[in-house]
Write an enzyme that holds these catalytic residues in place. Structure first.
Site, PDB file in Angstrom:
ATOM      1  N   PHE A  94      45.957  32.474  24.497  1.00  0.00           N
ATOM      2  CA  PHE A  94      46.166  32.648  23.055  1.00  0.00           C
ATOM      3  C   PHE A  94      47.463  33.415  22.764  1.00  0.00           C
ATOM      4  O   PHE A  94      47.753  34.419  23.422  1.00  0.00           O
ATOM      5  CB  PHE A  94      44.948  33.434  22.548  1.00  0.00           C
ATOM      6  CG  PHE A  94      44.879  33.634  21.069  1.00  0.00           C
ATOM      7  CD1 PHE A  94      45.120  32.587  20.192  1.00  0.00           C
ATOM      8  CD2 PHE A  94      44.535  34.880  20.554  1.00  0.00           C
ATOM      9  CE1 PHE A  94      45.020  32.777  18.820  1.00  0.00           C
ATOM     10  CE2 PHE A  94      44.431  35.083  19.192  1.00  0.00           C
ATOM     11  CZ  PHE A  94      44.688  34.032  18.321  1.00  0.00           C
ATOM     12  N   SER A 169      42.848  33.357  30.247  1.00  0.00           N
ATOM     13  CA  SER A 169      42.282  33.483  28.912  1.00  0.00           C
ATOM     14  C   SER A 169      41.832  32.113  28.382  1.00  0.00           C
ATOM     15  O   SER A 169      41.041  31.438  29.032  1.00  0.00           O
ATOM     16  CB  SER A 169      43.331  34.145  28.007  1.00  0.00           C
ATOM     17  OG  SER A 169      42.810  34.392  26.745  1.00  0.00           O
ATOM     18  N   LEU A 170      42.352  31.661  27.243  1.00  0.00           N
ATOM     19  CA  LEU A 170      42.016  30.311  26.772  1.00  0.00           C
ATOM     20  C   LEU A 170      42.495  29.260  27.766  1.00  0.00           C
ATOM     21  O   LEU A 170      41.901  28.181  27.866  1.00  0.00           O
ATOM     22  CB  LEU A 170      42.663  30.036  25.404  1.00  0.00           C
ATOM     23  CG  LEU A 170      42.029  30.686  24.176  1.00  0.00           C
ATOM     24  CD1 LEU A 170      42.774  30.245  22.914  1.00  0.00           C
ATOM     25  CD2 LEU A 170      40.547  30.322  24.068  1.00  0.00           C
ATOM     26  N   ASP A 193      40.522  35.953  33.828  1.00  0.00           N
ATOM     27  CA  ASP A 193      39.854  36.540  32.672  1.00  0.00           C
ATOM     28  C   ASP A 193      39.628  35.497  31.566  1.00  0.00           C
ATOM     29  O   ASP A 193      40.186  35.621  30.466  1.00  0.00           O
ATOM     30  CB  ASP A 193      40.641  37.746  32.140  1.00  0.00           C
ATOM     31  CG  ASP A 193      39.699  38.770  31.508  1.00  0.00           C
ATOM     32  OD1 ASP A 193      38.553  38.886  31.983  1.00  0.00           O
ATOM     33  OD2 ASP A 193      40.095  39.427  30.544  1.00  0.00           O
ATOM     34  N   HIS A 280      43.094  42.679  29.783  1.00  0.00           N
ATOM     35  CA  HIS A 280      43.054  41.214  29.801  1.00  0.00           C
ATOM     36  C   HIS A 280      44.223  40.638  30.618  1.00  0.00           C
ATOM     37  O   HIS A 280      44.072  39.648  31.317  1.00  0.00           O
ATOM     38  CB  HIS A 280      43.135  40.751  28.343  1.00  0.00           C
ATOM     39  CG  HIS A 280      42.825  39.302  28.119  1.00  0.00           C
ATOM     40  ND1 HIS A 280      41.777  38.655  28.731  1.00  0.00           N
ATOM     41  CD2 HIS A 280      43.414  38.373  27.328  1.00  0.00           C
ATOM     42  CE1 HIS A 280      41.748  37.397  28.311  1.00  0.00           C
ATOM     43  NE2 HIS A 280      42.738  37.198  27.464  1.00  0.00           N
TER      44      HIS A 280
END
Ligand code: NAG
Ligand code: CA
Length: 465
Positions: A94, A169-170, A193, A280
Site C-alpha cells: 500500500f 503487505s498488500l 508481513d 511493518h
C-alpha cells in the site's frame, strides 16, 4: 421510484457487479471478494490501465538499471531475461512503489549469491489510493503477474517451479492471487508481513494461503491487532512456515525518536516511512539481510514467544531449524504441514542477523552478590560480553542463560568470564568459573574449564577441557 431502488439494491446484493478485461478476464464484487464482514464495501478493482502494473527486470548483467518488460515473447526474448535461471518477483504494498530502494536492494543482494531474473513489480498506479480500493486493485496485480508467468511457460517452456514471488503487505496477497491463478504451481511465495485489514480471517480465495504455491513462507513483524495498536500485519498463520521474529509484534529498534529515524541510513523518506510503519517494514529488511546471512536467522519451533524468551526452546530439534527469509526453502520439513510456527530474535538495526547460544556457568570462589558476563571466542569470530546471571553467586552452583550474538563465532576455542559486585565490597573477594559449557543452536556443546578465581572486573580465560 423507491421500489425500483429497493429492487436494484436487493438484486445488486444478490447478483453483484462485474468488470471484464481482454487479457485478464472478469472481476466481480461477489462474496467473498466484497460484501463480507471483513470487507463490507462493494468495490471493484480499477482497470489494468489505471493500476498500470509494470515489470522492472534486473539481472546480474544489469544490476543497477532495469529493463522494463511486458508479457510478450519478443520483448522478453530481447531482454536480459535468462530462461535457465530462477525468477524472483518483488511486489510492494500500500502507498508504496516498485522503484523504491528496498525492492532493488533485495535484487542486489540476490546478485551477490546467485544468477537470477529479479523483477520488481510496480503498481503505484493502484497503490496510492484509499486502502479498500487498493485491496481490490491487487487482484489486477496478481492477474498481471500470473499472465506474465503464463507467457514464460507457454513461450519459453519456463518451469513454474522456478518462479518465486516475494510480496510485502498488500503485495503478499497479490502474490497469493498470482499463485491461485496459476493453480498453486508456482515454486514459492514469500509473504513479508501480509496485510491484515480486509484479509485476516477471510476465505483462502481472497488472501495468501499455503495452496497458492508449492511452498509458502511468511515473516510476521507487525502482528499486533489493527485496533488499537495500528498493527498492519496479519497474526494469522497463512503459510507452511510462519516466522514470528521478536514475537512478531514489536520489533527492536522501532521505538527510536523521530529525529534518529530521519537520519536513518536509508534517507529522509525511509525515515518518515519507518516512523509510521517501522514494524511493518522490518519484514523486508530482514529478508534482504537473510540473503547475505545463510545461517543468521534460525527459527525455533516453540509453543509461544514467551516460552522462547524463557529459554525453553533451545537448541534446534534433530531435524534442525528453518532459516527465516531467503533460505527457508532449504528446510527439509518445509511442506510437511501448514502453519508451522517459529520464533527467533533479531538485531535492532542492520545487520539484523543473530546467532543464539546457550551458556552454563559453574561458579567457584567466594559467595557474593553480583553479576557475571561471558564472551565467546571461535574460529569465525568473537562475541561481545553477554550477561549470564545477576544475583547471589554461589560456588558450585550452575547458572544458565541464552543470548543472541551479532557474531557467529563458529567452532569455539576459548571463553572469557567476568564478574562485578552489585554493591561495593571492601573484602576484595575472588570469584571464578570452574566450568563453562557453550551450546550452539545445532546442539553442539563446547566445554571450557579453569581452576582460577579473579577479582571483579578482571577477565578470566577458560580453555577447552
Ligand atoms: C542486578 O540486579 C540488581 C537487583 O535486582 C539491579 O539493581 C541491577 O541493576 C542488576 N544489574 C545488572 C547489570 O543487570
Ligand atoms: Ca489464496
Amino acid at each position: 421510484m423507491l421500489l425500483i431502488w429497493t429492487l436494484s439494491l436487493l438484486l445488486g446484493a444478490v447478483v453483484g457487479k462485474e468488470v471484464c478485461y481482454d487479457r485478464l478476464g472478469c472481476f466481480s464484487d461477489d462474496s467473498p471478494w466484497a460484501g463480507i464482514i471483513e470487507r463490507p464495501l462493494k468495490v471493484l478493482p480499477w482497470s489494468p490501465e489505471e493500476v498500470n502494473t509494470r515489470f522492472l527486470l534486473y539481472t546480474n548483467e544489469n544490476p543497477n538499471n532495469f529493463q522494463e518488460i511486458v508479457a510478450d515473447e519478443s520483448t522478453i526474448a530481447s531482454s536480459n531475461f535468462k530462461t535457465n535461471r530462477k525468477t524472483r518477483f518483488v511486489i510492494h504494498g500500500f502507498i508504496d512503489k516498485g522503484d523504491e530502494n528496498w525492492l532493488q536492494s533485495i535484487c542486489k543482494n540476490l546478485f551477490s549469491v546467485e544468477s537470477v531474473n529479479c523483477i520488481c513489480v510496480d503498481w503505484k498506479g493502484g497503490s496510492h489510493t484509499g486502502y479498500t480500493q487498493a485491496t481490490q486493485n491487487i487482484r489486477i496485480v496478481g492477474a498481471e503477474v500470473a499472465y506474465l508467468v503464463d507467457v514464460l511457460k507457454s513461450s519459453f517452456e519456463y518451469s513454474l517451479s522456478d518462479v518465486h514471488i516475494i510480496g510485502h503487505s498488500l503485495g503478499a496477497h497479490a502474490a497469493g492471487e498470482a499463485g491461485r491463478r496459476t493453480s498453486g504451481a508456482i515454486g514459492r511465495i514469500t509473504g513479508l508481513d501480509p496485510a491484515e485489514p480486509c484479509f485476516e480471517g477471510t476465505p483462502e480465495l481472497v488472501r495468501l494461503d499455503p495452496s497458492d504455491a508449492q511452498f509458502v513462507d511468511v515473516i510476521h513483524t507487525d502482528a499486533a491487532p489493527m485496533i488499537p495498536n495500528l498493527g498492519f500485519g496479519m497474526s494469522q498463520v497463512v503459510g507452511h512456515l510462519d516466522f514470528f521474529p521478536n514475537g512478531g509484534k514489536e520489533m527492536p529498534g522501532c521505538k527510536k525518536n523521530a529525529l534518529s529515524q530521519i537520519v536513518d541510513i536509508d534517507g529522509i523518506w525511509e525515515g518518515t516511512r519507518d516512523f509510521v510503519a517501522c514494524n511493518h517494514l522490518r519484514s523486508y529488511k530482514y529478508y534482504a539481510d537473510s540473503i547475505l546471512n545463510p545461517d543468521g536467522f534460525a527459527g525455533f519451533p516453540c509453543a509461544s514467544y514467551s516460552a522462547f524468551s524463557e529459554n525453553k526452546c533451545f537448541p534446534c530439534p534433530s531435524e534442525g531449524c528453518p532459516q527465516m527469509g531467503h533460505y527457508a526453502d532449504r528446510f527439509p520439513g518445509k511442506t510437511k504441514s501448514e502453519g508451522q510456527t517459529f520464533y527467533l530474535n533479531t538485531g535492532d538495526a542492520g545487520n539484523f542477523a543473530r546467532w543464539r547460544y546457550k551458556v552454563d556457568v559453574t561458579l567457584s570462589g567466594k559467595r557474593v552478590t553480583g553479576h557475571i558476563l561471558v564472551s565467546l571466542f571461535g574460529d569465525k569470530g568473537n562475541s561481545k560480553q553477554y550477561e549470564i546471571f545477576n544475583g547471589t553467586l554461589k560456588p558450585d552452583s550452575t547458572e544458565s542463560n541464552e543470548f543472541d550474538s551479532d557474531v557467529e563465532v563458529g567452532v569455539l576455542q576459548k571463553v572469557k568470564f567476568l564478574w562485578y559486585n552489585n554493591v561495593i565490597n571492601p573484602t576484595l573477594p575472588k570469584v571464578g568459573a570452574s566450568k563453562i559449557s557453550v551450546e550452539a543452536n545445532d546442539g553442539q556443546v563446547f566445554d571450557f574449564c579453569s581452576q582460577d578465581t579473579v577479582r571483579e572486573e578482571v577477565l578470566l580465560t577458560l580453555n577447552p577441557c
